[in-house]
Design a protein around this motif. Sequence first.
Motif, PDB file in Angstrom:
ATOM      1  N   GLN A 199      19.946 -13.980  -9.272  1.00  0.00           N
ATOM      2  CA  GLN A 199      19.865 -12.848 -10.192  1.00  0.00           C
ATOM      3  C   GLN A 199      21.000 -12.883 -11.204  1.00  0.00           C
ATOM      4  O   GLN A 199      22.113 -13.332 -10.897  1.00  0.00           O
ATOM      5  CB  GLN A 199      19.950 -11.520  -9.413  1.00  0.00           C
ATOM      6  CG  GLN A 199      18.776 -11.238  -8.496  1.00  0.00           C
ATOM      7  CD  GLN A 199      17.540 -10.823  -9.266  1.00  0.00           C
ATOM      8  OE1 GLN A 199      17.642 -10.313 -10.372  1.00  0.00           O
ATOM      9  NE2 GLN A 199      16.377 -11.036  -8.682  1.00  0.00           N
ATOM     10  N   ILE A 201      23.718 -10.821 -12.715  1.00  0.00           N
ATOM     11  CA  ILE A 201      24.411  -9.633 -12.234  1.00  0.00           C
ATOM     12  C   ILE A 201      24.378  -8.501 -13.252  1.00  0.00           C
ATOM     13  O   ILE A 201      24.378  -7.319 -12.890  1.00  0.00           O
ATOM     14  CB  ILE A 201      25.880  -9.985 -11.851  1.00  0.00           C
ATOM     15  CG1 ILE A 201      26.516  -8.833 -11.071  1.00  0.00           C
ATOM     16  CG2 ILE A 201      26.691 -10.331 -13.089  1.00  0.00           C
ATOM     17  CD1 ILE A 201      25.862  -8.540  -9.746  1.00  0.00           C
ATOM     18  N   VAL A 204      21.364  -6.211 -12.907  1.00  0.00           N
ATOM     19  CA  VAL A 204      21.547  -5.248 -11.812  1.00  0.00           C
ATOM     20  C   VAL A 204      22.422  -4.086 -12.274  1.00  0.00           C
ATOM     21  O   VAL A 204      22.124  -2.919 -12.016  1.00  0.00           O
ATOM     22  CB  VAL A 204      22.176  -5.939 -10.586  1.00  0.00           C
ATOM     23  CG1 VAL A 204      22.397  -4.934  -9.458  1.00  0.00           C
ATOM     24  CG2 VAL A 204      21.293  -7.092 -10.105  1.00  0.00           C
ATOM     25  N   ASP A 232      23.907 -17.034 -12.789  1.00  0.00           N
ATOM     26  CA  ASP A 232      23.118 -16.283 -11.810  1.00  0.00           C
ATOM     27  C   ASP A 232      23.756 -16.397 -10.427  1.00  0.00           C
ATOM     28  O   ASP A 232      24.344 -17.421 -10.082  1.00  0.00           O
ATOM     29  CB  ASP A 232      21.683 -16.823 -11.754  1.00  0.00           C
ATOM     30  CG  ASP A 232      20.886 -16.468 -13.008  1.00  0.00           C
ATOM     31  OD1 ASP A 232      21.398 -15.664 -13.825  1.00  0.00           O
ATOM     32  OD2 ASP A 232      19.771 -16.989 -13.177  1.00  0.00           O
ATOM     33  N   GLN A 237      19.476  -7.983  -4.814  1.00  0.00           N
ATOM     34  CA  GLN A 237      19.781  -7.101  -5.929  1.00  0.00           C
ATOM     35  C   GLN A 237      19.737  -5.623  -5.534  1.00  0.00           C
ATOM     36  O   GLN A 237      20.520  -4.819  -6.055  1.00  0.00           O
ATOM     37  CB  GLN A 237      18.832  -7.347  -7.105  1.00  0.00           C
ATOM     38  CG  GLN A 237      17.366  -7.077  -6.829  1.00  0.00           C
ATOM     39  CD  GLN A 237      16.544  -7.138  -8.116  1.00  0.00           C
ATOM     40  OE1 GLN A 237      17.058  -6.914  -9.205  1.00  0.00           O
ATOM     41  NE2 GLN A 237      15.258  -7.456  -7.977  1.00  0.00           N
ATOM     42  N   GLN A 241      22.941  -3.294  -6.010  1.00  0.00           N
ATOM     43  CA  GLN A 241      22.748  -2.092  -6.828  1.00  0.00           C
ATOM     44  C   GLN A 241      23.166  -0.841  -6.073  1.00  0.00           C
ATOM     45  O   GLN A 241      23.843   0.037  -6.609  1.00  0.00           O
ATOM     46  CB  GLN A 241      21.282  -1.982  -7.260  1.00  0.00           C
ATOM     47  CG  GLN A 241      20.987  -0.753  -8.129  1.00  0.00           C
ATOM     48  CD  GLN A 241      19.536  -0.698  -8.560  1.00  0.00           C
ATOM     49  OE1 GLN A 241      18.934  -1.724  -8.856  1.00  0.00           O
ATOM     50  NE2 GLN A 241      18.974   0.495  -8.602  1.00  0.00           N
TER      51      GLN A 241
END
Length: 359
Positions: A199, A201, A204, A232, A237, A241
């Motif tokens: 992901q 960041i 997020v 990434d 996530q 989060q």
Amino acid sequence: MSERLNLENLLDNLSTAVLLLDEKLDIQYANHAAQSVFDRGFNLLVGCSVYQYIVHSSLDLDRFSTSSQHGEAFSDSEVQISFADGRHILADVSATHMLDGKSKQILLEIRLIQQQKKISQETHQWAQQQAARELVRGLAHEIKNPLGGIRGAAQLLEKQLVSADQKEFTTVIIEQSDRLTNLVDRLLGPNARPNFCWQNIHQVIEKICTLVSLDLNHDIKIVRDYDPSIPDINIDQDMIQQAALNIVRNSVQVLTENATPNAQIKIITRIERHVIIHGVTFPLCAKIQLIDNGPGIPTELKDTLFYPMVTSKKQGTGLGLSISQTLIGHHRGKIEVDSWPGNTEFTLYLPIDKKDADK
């Protein structure tokens, strides 16, 4: 030795920051280490007051003046110093009275202990947090089992009752049992295994910013300072989060409760190299700083901030930060906190793996 040592050269090779102050606390001399600590060159420091650069210190700077007036020397350990440019350090400080002719001067020594202190403190606090978490989890399991029996007995009793007034009492028992069960589940913390995937960041973080901005009960400004070079990261996530959102929501509540003027939350992302996390050195980490300009964390709570049920908020449960620490721990990361009046800074470290590495 046949030649006299060059005193200034000797001072410039010390790792300890050395400053010479006059009675007004104006800087008369600063060696190389002091220039590094203040992040200013010699010419910019000399002639300026220390108050121009130091905006906050856990050590009362008036003690320097007292030292000069009465000719007293003093020292203090683990002094937190905040500079006008936003930097902050932890240091051992000592001041010595000097007399140069008729003028009084202060020899100030500053020895940085930030890194050593952080490593030692992190190890100690992590061990305490793990012990506290295991204790709470054990108690939570012991509480949860009889709660289920109490709820079941109340349901069976309710079926035998005819009067609505009497059923009201069993309804209270069931509702309160459910409330306590929910609290116990939160104390036990997240049990689901992380669902790792690669992901960005910042995507997020942007979801968190959106959630905060949609809350119309405050006018807190969100300031972003992102490093687009961060690659990434292999994370869950939802967990990241939730961990960051718990911290940001804490900041929102504190800023709102204290009616902080020009309230803002700053989110900074950077790459940090050679980060030590619970005794393991990671070559590369994503560093996420969540900073608010609120009143700061009370001193008595700093060492136990991530313990369950510890909070300074009027209506807080004290579970948010504990859960955040657990979620970040699932990613082999850590959370650090620094706070003083006008600034509270939570820093999240997440190891960056090579994308072709399998977990």
